[in-house]
Structure formats: structure tokens, C-alpha cells
Design an enzyme around this catalytic site. Structure first.
Site, PDB file in Angstrom:
ATOM      1  N   VAL A 139      62.834  16.029  15.454  1.00  0.00           N
ATOM      2  CA  VAL A 139      62.536  15.894  14.009  1.00  0.00           C
ATOM      3  C   VAL A 139      61.918  14.267  13.753  1.00  0.00           C
ATOM      4  O   VAL A 139      62.892  13.466  14.099  1.00  0.00           O
ATOM      5  CB  VAL A 139      63.869  15.981  13.182  1.00  0.00           C
ATOM      6  N   HIS A 140      60.992  14.209  13.055  1.00  0.00           N
ATOM      7  CA  HIS A 140      60.583  12.885  12.953  1.00  0.00           C
ATOM      8  C   HIS A 140      59.735  12.527  11.566  1.00  0.00           C
ATOM      9  O   HIS A 140      59.413  11.572  11.103  1.00  0.00           O
ATOM     10  CB  HIS A 140      59.708  12.376  14.234  1.00  0.00           C
ATOM     11  N   ARG A 141      59.151  13.710  11.072  1.00  0.00           N
ATOM     12  CA  ARG A 141      58.265  13.442   9.800  1.00  0.00           C
ATOM     13  C   ARG A 141      59.051  13.028   8.648  1.00  0.00           C
ATOM     14  O   ARG A 141      60.164  13.498   8.523  1.00  0.00           O
ATOM     15  CB  ARG A 141      57.781  15.028   9.481  1.00  0.00           C
ATOM     16  N   ARG A 165      63.620   6.523  13.901  1.00  0.00           N
ATOM     17  CA  ARG A 165      63.745   6.516  12.406  1.00  0.00           C
ATOM     18  C   ARG A 165      64.899   7.469  12.022  1.00  0.00           C
ATOM     19  O   ARG A 165      65.558   7.565  11.032  1.00  0.00           O
ATOM     20  CB  ARG A 165      62.312   6.962  11.767  1.00  0.00           C
ATOM     21  N   ASP A 175      59.004  19.461  13.807  1.00  0.00           N
ATOM     22  CA  ASP A 175      58.173  19.035  12.815  1.00  0.00           C
ATOM     23  C   ASP A 175      56.948  18.640  13.374  1.00  0.00           C
ATOM     24  O   ASP A 175      56.049  17.985  12.642  1.00  0.00           O
ATOM     25  CB  ASP A 175      58.894  18.534  11.587  1.00  0.00           C
TER      26      ASP A 175
END
Length: 351
Positions: free
Chosen positions: A198-200, A231, A271
Site C-alpha cells: 500500500v503506497h498510493r 510513507r 494499490d
């Protein structure tokens, strides 16, 4: 001809490796690393594992808002172009590095070649979509991974310089899958875990969305291996979200370990655009934590399903699995060779 290649993020390093090898058989390459990804596990380790030459320029731009990051890259790449005077600038994918490289070249009247041209999610809220569209509209050579990408460009009036090459990710996987199994330290049993990424910004910067995703992970019927982007880790702490016991939070995986982990997963929840495509090529069911995708081909054969961030939809899709027929939708593993050949032909035609 001197080819100036601009990279800056993990997916671009993977794509650059086979293309750079083919380019250097025919031309001089100057490699520019913007520093968009600067964490060791997201950057330097890929150069080492994939045998990518050391960058000729490391701009060390780092993080920042889209405007700040892209502006700093644009100014720095402009200086490199002025110094090196390349015959063409080669950019990859859809990141801020892609757009900065393309704009710098176009403003200095240097031809632009775009690897992975023509992709569209048709969602302008995604910064990646804006980057793709703008880059394609200033490019002279547009290397399309699929027939769908060619059609997308034609619908926007772009036909000149468009070439269907196949996807360089197929080249990379074919080159590296055997090496990954040989060199990787990954040893979990095949099919015994889910893999999640998950990074979006649309997911990480929305507390409700990130909570729903993590809630869904906690309800899955098996361990979830979760290599966490820096992030995302920061946002989990900021929102006070504590992953459940079945979610194994680990550092980002080196390329060979990530490839081995993906190949052995029961399913992947992601994502990421690139991971969707890698999962399809490796015949691993994919649950995409978005409402749209630029890789529509993965949906057509039922290897991928879009679920957004609704926890119930995520859990149901993971339990159901997927997978139907499987076609060579992304090419034959010779995309890099075609790209290098087309660049050579372009040089001959424009001397």
C-alpha cells in the site's frame, strides 16, 4: 547517439535494467537518477541486484510536494541536458521523474521517448494519470506495452511515433525469476500467505481508507506479509493504526525477495500498478485496492479484481480468489530489444 535515461523510482529501476543493456549495445547512455526514491531498500539495492550501471548523475532531489519535487527535478535535469547534449531523452512510466524529464527535454527541443506510453486509468485525481497524459503529449517516440495503450493514444489524436513493443516488465521477469528463486532468502511455503503493498496517496493520506484496508487485512484467513513503504509506515503511526497480529509488517523487500514472495503468494493485495501486472504475468490472483486501473488487461482474464478500500469487498475478493484463462497480453520478453532498435532507426531517419 547519446541517450539520456531518467529514472527515480523503484518500478523504473526494474524497467530500466533490460532496456539499458540493449541501449548500450548500440549507443552511449547517460543515466540520471533523480533521487525520487532514496531509501536504500527502494533504490540502491535495485541497482546492485539488477546489475544496472551506476548513475552518471544522482540529483538527490528527495521528497516534497508534487510541485516542489517536480520543479526541482526539472531544473536539475535541464542542467544535465545542457551539459550532455543528448540526441534523445528516455523516460519511464508515470512518476514525477517521468514528467520532469519529458518537460525538460521538450522545452530544450530534445526528442522524448516514453517507455510505457498510452496507459490510462481515466482518473485525473491520480497524479500518475496527469504525468502519463502530459508526458505522452510531448513525446516523439511512444513505446506502448499493449494494444490497449495504442488505442488510448489514438483516441487522443496521437499516432505519430507510436510503437507497440510489448512490456519491458516481461523482459525483467523472464531474466530474473530464476535468479530470484536461487538468490532470494524468501522461504515461506507457497500459497501459505497473502502479500500486501500500500503506497498510493489516495490510500495512505486518507485515515478512513487506510483504517479500512488494515481492518480487512486483519480479517483474512491467513498471515499477511506487508512490506511497508516509508510513507505508509509514517501514516500508520500518525493515525494510531496498529496492524493486527496476522499482519507481519516488514521493511520493503529487495527485488529478488519481492519477486519470490509474489510468486509464492496465495494472492496479492495492492494499490500498485506494477504489482498488478507482475501478479498477472506470474499467475497470482490480485486484489487491487483501487476503483480503477491502467492495466485493464489483468481484469479481462479475471486474474485481478478492483475493490477500492471497502473492507467487506477486500475480504470477499481475497477469499474468492480469481484466475481464468491466461494470455501473453504483455508481449514476448523482447520489448527492450525492440525499443533499442526503434531508437537506432529514429537516429538514422533524423540525421
Amino acid at each position: 547517439m547519446k541517450v539520456l535515461s531518467v529514472v527515480g523510482a523503484r518500478p523504473q529501476f526494474i524497467k530500466c535494467a533490460p532496456v539499458s543493456r540493449e541501449i548500450r549495445k548500440r549507443h552511449e547512455e547517460v543515466l540520471v537518477h533523480t533521487g525520487q526514491h532514496y531509501d536504500y531498500l527502494l533504490s540502491e539495492v535495485f541497482f546492485k541486484d539488477l546489475g544496472i550501471p551506476e548513475p552518471d548523475y544522482h540529483l538527490e532531489i528527495g521528497s516534497g510536494s508534487h510541485g516542489v519535487q517536480t520543479g526541482r527535478m526539472l531544473a536539475a535535469i535541464e542542467e544535465v541536458i545542457a551539459k550532455e547534449e543528448p540526441g534523445i531523452v528516455l523516460v519511464y512510466g508515470d512518476t514525477n521523474s517521468t514528467l520532469a524529464g519529458a518537460l525538460a527535454a521538450a522545452k530544450m527541443h530534445v526528442p522524448v521517448a516514453h517507455v510505457e506510453a498510452g496507459l490510462r486509468s481515466f482518473d485525473r485525481r491520480m497524479p500518475e494519470e496527469v504525468n502519463r497524459v502530459l508526458t505522452d503529449h510531448v513525446s516523439d517516440l511512444l513505446f506502448c506495452p499493449t494494444a490497449t495503450a495504442v488505442q488510448n493514444l489514438a483516441a487522443e489524436g496521437i499516432t505519430r511515433g507510436v510503437r507497440l513493443t510489448g512490456d519491458v516488465m516481461v523482459d525483467a521477469l523472464e531474466e530474473n525469476l530464476a535468479l530470484a528463486k536461487e538468490r532470494s532468502s524468501w522461504n515461506l511455503p507457497r500459497g501459505g500467505y497473502y502479500l500486501a503493498t500500500v503506497h498510493r496517496a489516495g490510500n495512505t493520506d486518507d485515515p478512513a481508507a487506510l483504517r479500512a484496508i488494515m481492518s480487512a487485512f486483519s480479517r483474512l484467513d491467513g498471515p499477511v506479509i506487508f512490506p511497508v513503504h516509508p510513507r505508509t509506515r509514517k501514516k500508520l503511526a500518525e493515525y494510531g493504526i496498529v496492524p493486527a497480529e496476522n499482519v507481519q509488517v516488514i521493511e520493503p523487500l529487495p527485488y529478488f525477495d519481492m519477486l519470490a514472495a509474489l510468486a509464492g503468494a496465495r494472492a496479492v493485495l495492492t494499490d500498485s500498478g506494477g504489482v498488478q501486472k507482475e501478479a498477472y504475468i506470474l499467475k497470482v490472483p490480485c486484489v487491487t485496492l483501487r476503483e480503477n486501473t491502467e492495466w485493464v488487461e489483468t481484469l479481462e482474464d479475471s486474474w485481478n479484481v478492483l475493490v477500492g478500500t471497502d473492507a467487506d469487498r477486500i475480504v470477499a475478493a481475497a477469499a474468492r480468489g480469481c484466475g481464468g484463462r491466461h494470455a501473453a497480453r504483455f508481449g514476448d520478453g523482447r520489448a527492450a530489444e525492440r525499443i533499442a532498435t526503434i531508437i537506432s532507426e529514429y537516429e538514422s531517419e533524423n540525421q
